[in-house]
Scaffold this motif. Sequence first.
Motif, PDB file in Angstrom:
ATOM      1  N   ARG A 125       0.967  -0.938  -0.148  1.00 31.29           N
ATOM      2  CA  ARG A 125       0.388  -0.213   0.376  1.00 31.29           C
ATOM      3  C   ARG A 125       0.747   1.085  -0.214  1.00 31.29           C
ATOM      4  N   GLU A 126       0.293   2.295  -0.530  1.00 30.82           N
ATOM      5  CA  GLU A 126       1.595   3.566  -0.581  1.00 30.82           C
ATOM      6  C   GLU A 126       1.488   4.004   0.972  1.00 30.82           C
ATOM      7  N   GLN A 127       2.024   4.920   1.311  1.00 28.36           N
ATOM      8  CA  GLN A 127       2.358   4.745   3.114  1.00 28.36           C
ATOM      9  C   GLN A 127       3.156   6.496   3.232  1.00 28.36           C
ATOM     10  N   ASN A 128       2.517   6.947   3.576  1.00 29.12           N
ATOM     11  CA  ASN A 128       3.170   8.792   4.113  1.00 29.12           C
ATOM     12  C   ASN A 128       4.743   8.130   4.157  1.00 29.12           C
ATOM     13  N   ALA A 129       5.021   9.374   5.088  1.00 28.64           N
ATOM     14  CA  ALA A 129       6.262   9.791   5.524  1.00 28.64           C
ATOM     15  C   ALA A 129       6.536   9.041   6.985  1.00 28.64           C
ATOM     16  N   THR A 130       5.684   8.664   7.457  1.00 33.21           N
ATOM     17  CA  THR A 130       5.725   8.176   8.399  1.00 33.21           C
ATOM     18  C   THR A 130       5.197   6.767   8.971  1.00 33.21           C
ATOM     19  N   GLY A 131       5.145   6.158   7.487  1.00 30.89           N
ATOM     20  CA  GLY A 131       4.787   4.744   7.703  1.00 30.89           C
ATOM     21  C   GLY A 131       3.103   4.236   7.609  1.00 30.89           C
ATOM     22  N   GLY A 132       2.408   5.634   7.708  1.00 26.36           N
ATOM     23  CA  GLY A 132       0.949   5.513   8.321  1.00 26.36           C
ATOM     24  C   GLY A 132       0.410   5.652   6.122  1.00 26.36           C
ATOM     25  N   ASP A 133      -0.037   4.269   6.293  1.00 29.49           N
ATOM     26  CA  ASP A 133      -1.690   4.239   4.626  1.00 29.49           C
ATOM     27  C   ASP A 133      -1.839   4.910   4.126  1.00 29.49           C
ATOM     28  N   ILE A 134      -1.991   6.317   3.140  1.00 25.32           N
ATOM     29  CA  ILE A 134      -2.519   6.725   2.361  1.00 25.32           C
ATOM     30  C   ILE A 134      -4.057   6.486   1.981  1.00 25.32           C
ATOM     31  N   ARG A 135      -5.047   7.187   2.514  1.00 27.78           N
ATOM     32  CA  ARG A 135      -5.863   6.805   1.752  1.00 27.78           C
ATOM     33  C   ARG A 135      -6.752   7.184   0.656  1.00 27.78           C
ATOM     34  N   GLY A 136      -7.808   6.563   0.016  1.00 32.84           N
ATOM     35  CA  GLY A 136      -8.199   7.752  -0.812  1.00 32.84           C
ATOM     36  C   GLY A 136      -9.727   7.355  -1.334  1.00 32.84           C
ATOM     37  N   PRO A 137     -10.424   7.806  -2.141  1.00 31.34           N
ATOM     38  CA  PRO A 137     -11.416   7.838  -2.373  1.00 31.34           C
ATOM     39  C   PRO A 137     -12.361   6.555  -0.941  1.00 31.34           C
ATOM     40  N   GLY A 138     -13.369   7.078  -0.608  1.00 35.18           N
ATOM     41  CA  GLY A 138     -13.961   5.964   0.305  1.00 35.18           C
ATOM     42  C   GLY A 138     -13.019   5.535   1.368  1.00 35.18           C
ATOM     43  N   ASN A 139     -11.865   6.213   2.423  1.00 32.84           N
ATOM     44  CA  ASN A 139     -10.803   5.983   3.080  1.00 32.84           C
ATOM     45  C   ASN A 139      -9.877   4.444   2.678  1.00 32.84           C
ATOM     46  N   ASN A 140     -10.424   3.997   1.358  1.00 34.01           N
ATOM     47  CA  ASN A 140      -9.479   2.806   1.096  1.00 34.01           C
ATOM     48  C   ASN A 140      -8.507   3.194   0.413  1.00 34.01           C
ATOM     49  N   TYR A 141      -7.502   1.711   0.040  1.00 34.73           N
ATOM     50  CA  TYR A 141      -5.795   2.330   0.283  1.00 34.73           C
ATOM     51  C   TYR A 141      -5.734   2.281  -0.993  1.00 34.73           C
ATOM     52  N   LEU A 142      -4.792   2.495  -1.783  1.00 38.81           N
ATOM     53  CA  LEU A 142      -4.394   3.236  -2.886  1.00 38.81           C
ATOM     54  C   LEU A 142      -3.258   1.745  -2.830  1.00 38.81           C
ATOM     55  N   TYR A 143      -2.753   1.619  -4.239  1.00 39.95           N
ATOM     56  CA  TYR A 143      -2.069   0.301  -4.829  1.00 39.95           C
ATOM     57  C   TYR A 143      -0.776   1.489  -4.518  1.00 39.95           C
ATOM     58  N   ASP A 144       0.503   0.860  -3.971  1.00 40.57           N
ATOM     59  CA  ASP A 144       1.866   1.009  -3.989  1.00 40.57           C
ATOM     60  C   ASP A 144       2.474   0.215  -5.989  1.00 40.57           C
ATOM     61  N   LEU A 145       2.208   0.444  -7.240  1.00 40.88           N
ATOM     62  CA  LEU A 145       2.432  -0.179  -7.750  1.00 40.88           C
ATOM     63  C   LEU A 145       4.082  -0.081  -8.297  1.00 40.88           C
ATOM     64  N   SER A 146       4.259   0.766  -7.285  1.00 42.04           N
ATOM     65  CA  SER A 146       6.270   1.022  -7.813  1.00 42.04           C
ATOM     66  C   SER A 146       7.009  -0.485  -6.962  1.00 42.04           C
ATOM     67  N   ASN A 147       6.045  -1.122  -5.919  1.00 41.46           N
ATOM     68  CA  ASN A 147       6.352  -2.654  -5.926  1.00 41.46           C
ATOM     69  C   ASN A 147       5.983  -3.154  -6.169  1.00 41.46           C
ATOM     70  N   PRO A 148       6.854  -4.543  -6.915  1.00 42.84           N
ATOM     71  CA  PRO A 148       6.748  -5.363  -8.027  1.00 42.84           C
ATOM     72  C   PRO A 148       6.415  -6.214  -7.401  1.00 42.84           C
ATOM     73  N   GLU A 149       6.187  -6.361  -6.002  1.00 40.72           N
ATOM     74  CA  GLU A 149       5.082  -8.050  -5.459  1.00 40.72           C
ATOM     75  C   GLU A 149       3.384  -7.416  -6.275  1.00 40.72           C
ATOM     76  N   THR A 150       3.443  -6.114  -5.544  1.00 42.87           N
ATOM     77  CA  THR A 150       2.128  -5.469  -6.160  1.00 42.87           C
ATOM     78  C   THR A 150       2.037  -5.244  -7.449  1.00 42.87           C
ATOM     79  N   ALA A 151       2.099  -5.064  -7.906  1.00 40.53           N
ATOM     80  CA  ALA A 151       2.686  -5.141 -10.075  1.00 40.53           C
ATOM     81  C   ALA A 151       2.466  -5.949 -10.173  1.00 40.53           C
ATOM     82  N   SER A 152       2.907  -7.494  -9.342  1.00 40.59           N
ATOM     83  CA  SER A 152       2.607  -8.609 -10.329  1.00 40.59           C
ATOM     84  C   SER A 152       1.038  -8.455 -10.024  1.00 40.59           C
ATOM     85  N   ALA A 153       1.212  -8.730  -8.596  1.00 38.76           N
ATOM     86  CA  ALA A 153      -0.584  -9.709  -8.050  1.00 38.76           C
ATOM     87  C   ALA A 153      -1.567  -8.318  -9.259  1.00 38.76           C
ATOM     88  N   TRP A 154      -1.238  -7.051  -8.903  1.00 39.07           N
ATOM     89  CA  TRP A 154      -2.552  -6.188  -9.954  1.00 39.07           C
ATOM     90  C   TRP A 154      -2.405  -6.829 -11.327  1.00 39.07           C
TER      91      TRP A 154
END
Length: 273
Positions: A125-154
Amino acid sequence: MLSALALLAATQTNLPGSEAPPLHRPPFSWSSLPVFFHSANASGPWSPAAVKAIAKFAMATNEKSHAMLLPDGTRQSEELAGPAACRQVAKEGTGTATFFYLNSVIDWPFNFKLHGQMVANPSWREQNATGGDIRGPGNNYLYDLSNPETASAWIATCVDAVEAGCSGCFIDQANLSEEGVALAGGATKDNAAKFSTGHMAALVELSKKLSTTGNYPILNHFGVTGPRAQGMFQPVAMMMEDFAGTELCVTKLQTISTRGFTVQVRRPWPHFR
């Protein structure tokens, strides 16, 4: 909600440098302008009557909440429901191109197996400077597609849907500026840029993988100007989701169609009845 608006289809071409089979473009004729279907039935699979109606369109996308519930009251994953709907329409034999819904930024929790993986893997998940999750619309997680594992699963979520019977995937939020969203959510400048780069790379990789079988994603609002539309990558198909009968929109549509894209256009929700 149903979208059945104008669809422009360009001639069959492959991605640059690709030796894949010709892309499966929908037929196009000015004498009978193609339209597309984009909707969902959260309470169950398409009925036989609905399938026959959907199969009259050139392209059909099953939205993110489609068939979350089964007639017996149990729930199923979108990774099962989406391809099943694609197969329903394909059985009509009308040649309708069918698309599985997948957001490229927002981790919608509408019974996606991918959401379960996001819950289990905080590093996806996309994370902020303190390691917390960045939330999108509906307070949902955001994909960190720069992470190879996330991108592969997506990417696999879409590829598997195509292998299970869909013609391609409708990729929502393909236009979203990851840097702006990440910075607003408290990410560092470097991480924000990394998220944006990963997002683009995943779109490119997915398009390449699908092109090996003559398939492609529809990228929603991918862009008309700037590096997305004119730089390292041009998509095969895209949607202009908030199209209006203005000179600006018409000019954009003309620009996009001359570049060889298959283009879907849809009026803004408040004006669609």
